[in-house]
Write a protein that holds these residues in place. Sequence first.
Motif, short mmCIF file in Angstrom:
data_model
loop_
_atom_site.label_atom_id
_atom_site.label_comp_id
_atom_site.label_asym_id
_atom_site.label_seq_id
_atom_site.Cartn_x
_atom_site.Cartn_y
_atom_site.Cartn_z
N ALA A 103 0.82 -1.21 0.00
CA ALA A 103 0.00 0.00 0.00
C ALA A 103 0.85 1.26 0.00
O ALA A 103 0.49 2.27 -0.62
N THR A 104 1.98 1.23 0.69
CA THR A 104 2.84 2.41 0.75
C THR A 104 3.81 2.52 -0.41
O THR A 104 4.40 3.58 -0.61
N GLY A 105 3.99 1.43 -1.16
CA GLY A 105 4.95 1.45 -2.26
C GLY A 105 6.34 1.04 -1.85
O GLY A 105 7.28 1.12 -2.66
N ASP A 113 12.67 -4.38 -8.19
CA ASP A 113 13.58 -3.39 -7.62
C ASP A 113 13.04 -2.77 -6.34
O ASP A 113 13.48 -1.70 -5.94
N ALA A 114 12.10 -3.46 -5.70
CA ALA A 114 11.49 -2.90 -4.49
C ALA A 114 12.50 -2.82 -3.35
O ALA A 114 13.60 -3.38 -3.41
N CYS A 115 12.11 -2.09 -2.30
CA CYS A 115 12.97 -1.95 -1.13
C CYS A 115 13.04 -3.29 -0.36
O CYS A 115 12.12 -4.10 -0.40
N ARG A 116 14.14 -3.48 0.35
CA ARG A 116 14.27 -4.65 1.22
C ARG A 116 13.54 -4.38 2.54
O ARG A 116 13.63 -3.28 3.08
N ALA A 131 12.17 -1.43 6.96
CA ALA A 131 12.61 -1.40 5.56
C ALA A 131 13.65 -0.32 5.39
O ALA A 131 13.75 0.61 6.20
N THR A 132 14.47 -0.45 4.36
CA THR A 132 15.41 0.61 3.99
C THR A 132 14.89 1.25 2.71
O THR A 132 14.42 0.57 1.81
N LEU A 133 14.97 2.58 2.63
CA LEU A 133 14.31 3.33 1.58
C LEU A 133 15.03 3.29 0.23
O LEU A 133 14.49 3.79 -0.75
N ALA A 134 16.23 2.72 0.19
CA ALA A 134 16.94 2.62 -1.09
C ALA A 134 16.43 1.40 -1.86
O ALA A 134 16.39 0.28 -1.34
N ARG A 135 16.04 1.60 -3.10
CA ARG A 135 15.57 0.51 -3.94
C ARG A 135 16.75 -0.17 -4.64
O ARG A 135 17.87 0.34 -4.67
N GLU A 136 16.49 -1.32 -5.20
CA GLU A 136 17.55 -2.10 -5.84
C GLU A 136 18.09 -1.42 -7.08
O GLU A 136 19.24 -1.66 -7.48
N ASP A 137 17.30 -0.56 -7.72
CA ASP A 137 17.77 0.11 -8.94
C ASP A 137 18.51 1.40 -8.64
O ASP A 137 18.86 2.15 -9.57
N GLY A 138 18.75 1.71 -7.36
CA GLY A 138 19.50 2.90 -6.99
C GLY A 138 18.65 4.12 -6.72
O GLY A 138 19.18 5.17 -6.33
N HIS A 141 12.78 5.42 -2.34
CA HIS A 141 11.33 5.39 -2.16
C HIS A 141 10.84 6.76 -1.73
O HIS A 141 11.42 7.40 -0.85
N ASN A 142 9.77 7.23 -2.35
CA ASN A 142 9.17 8.50 -1.98
C ASN A 142 8.20 8.27 -0.83
O ASN A 142 7.12 7.69 -1.00
N ALA A 143 8.59 8.72 0.37
CA ALA A 143 7.79 8.45 1.57
C ALA A 143 6.66 9.44 1.77
O ALA A 143 6.00 9.42 2.81
#
Length: 423
Positions: A103-105, A113-116, A131-138, A141-143
């Motif tokens: 729901a939050t993205g 490439d989602a966050c871990r 979770a950590t806000l860095a995605r796999e594609d670099g 995440h926009n919080a």
Amino acid sequence: MIAHLQRTSNTSGLLTYLYGPGERGTHTSPRLVAGDGHGAPIELLAEPESLPYLAQALDAPVERLGVRAPERPVWVCSVRSDPRRSDPTDSQWAAVARRLVVATGIAPEGDPDACRWIALRNQPRQVHVVATLAREDGSLHNAYRDAYRLQTECHRLAVELGHLPTAPHPIPRAQETHVPARSITITAEPSGSVSAKGAGDDLSATLLKHAGFQQIEDWYGRRHRLPTTTPAADRAAIASHAAEMLRAARYGVDLDPSLDTTRISTAANPLGPYTAGAELLRLTDRIRSAGNGADLRQAVDHLLHPEHGALERLREALEAAGEQITDLDDEAYQLADRFDVAAEFVSSAQSELVGSGGELGRIGNAQRSGTEAWERSSALSGPRSAALATSPAAAKVTSVLGSGTADASVAVRPSQAPDPRTR
């Protein structure tokens, strides 16, 4: 269900706390219930002795960002269920955690490439999603609006689980019978004394005497007056206290404004007992009077400081109010949840404004730089123009060449001395 969202900078320290006994020793049997490490063996690392490696696995995308990594890259969402309902199972809590990250993205369905993230439990009726806000594609995440999305999804979950009881029907109150009460007037006399007139019954007389008035009965009838020895500073306090008691007993009271302490305010605190509101009012005045971006940043920092700012204090106060309501009355959990939701919206406001201090400090720099350059140019050309205006040689050149071809910036060379060799 109620969700509480926070941001932190230390993944290892957070996991150590969640897997530890907790501040009050309430953490029991910490365990992983869900998560996605994008290839990292988080199920094997989710043990007390392997927490540093679990933190490294979650932080790996953040480390790859280098200097682009945010100051607080760790996203923590704590969700608790209705204490009056049965505790969901681990599998149910795992499903709740997955729905929240979708729901939050944080981790949309099917996004490679989602966050871990991980979800763990350490006490009844609660789950923590980290979770950590860095995605796999670099990317990051926009919080923005995460708190709102969390509360919306929690409301859906509560409806599906049957945790939202129907609102009780209001019980109509019996019609109150209005009994007219005599009016009592408390005034400050020209002599400086304070008198109360109109208290002809025993109840009002008793209340006035309890407040400190003396009763006098003579040919003028019954009346009450403060002793002449009453200090001037105490007269307003006693009169206001008497008026408050009389009004509580359903008497009409006409109190002299000069004796009404609720209308008397000092310059030091124009809002009376609301000292916190007075401080924020002063801060608002300081923000409005900021002359540049640096001044504005210093003023706004009193609102946004992550530890001592007004928003953080407000969030803590709302959370404390919700906890205190639950401690005082287990049946008032719905009211406590409303305070928790309000605290979440304040937390969302804090997340939205993270990093705005630097932007505030840069406000007006571009405009000021252009103004300073123009002023420097004017300062350089001013004396030169003045010199040309007062130079006869410059006037002569201008008259010969004409204004159309002569440049005002042309410098007239001084006549050279004769060469000694030509003599």
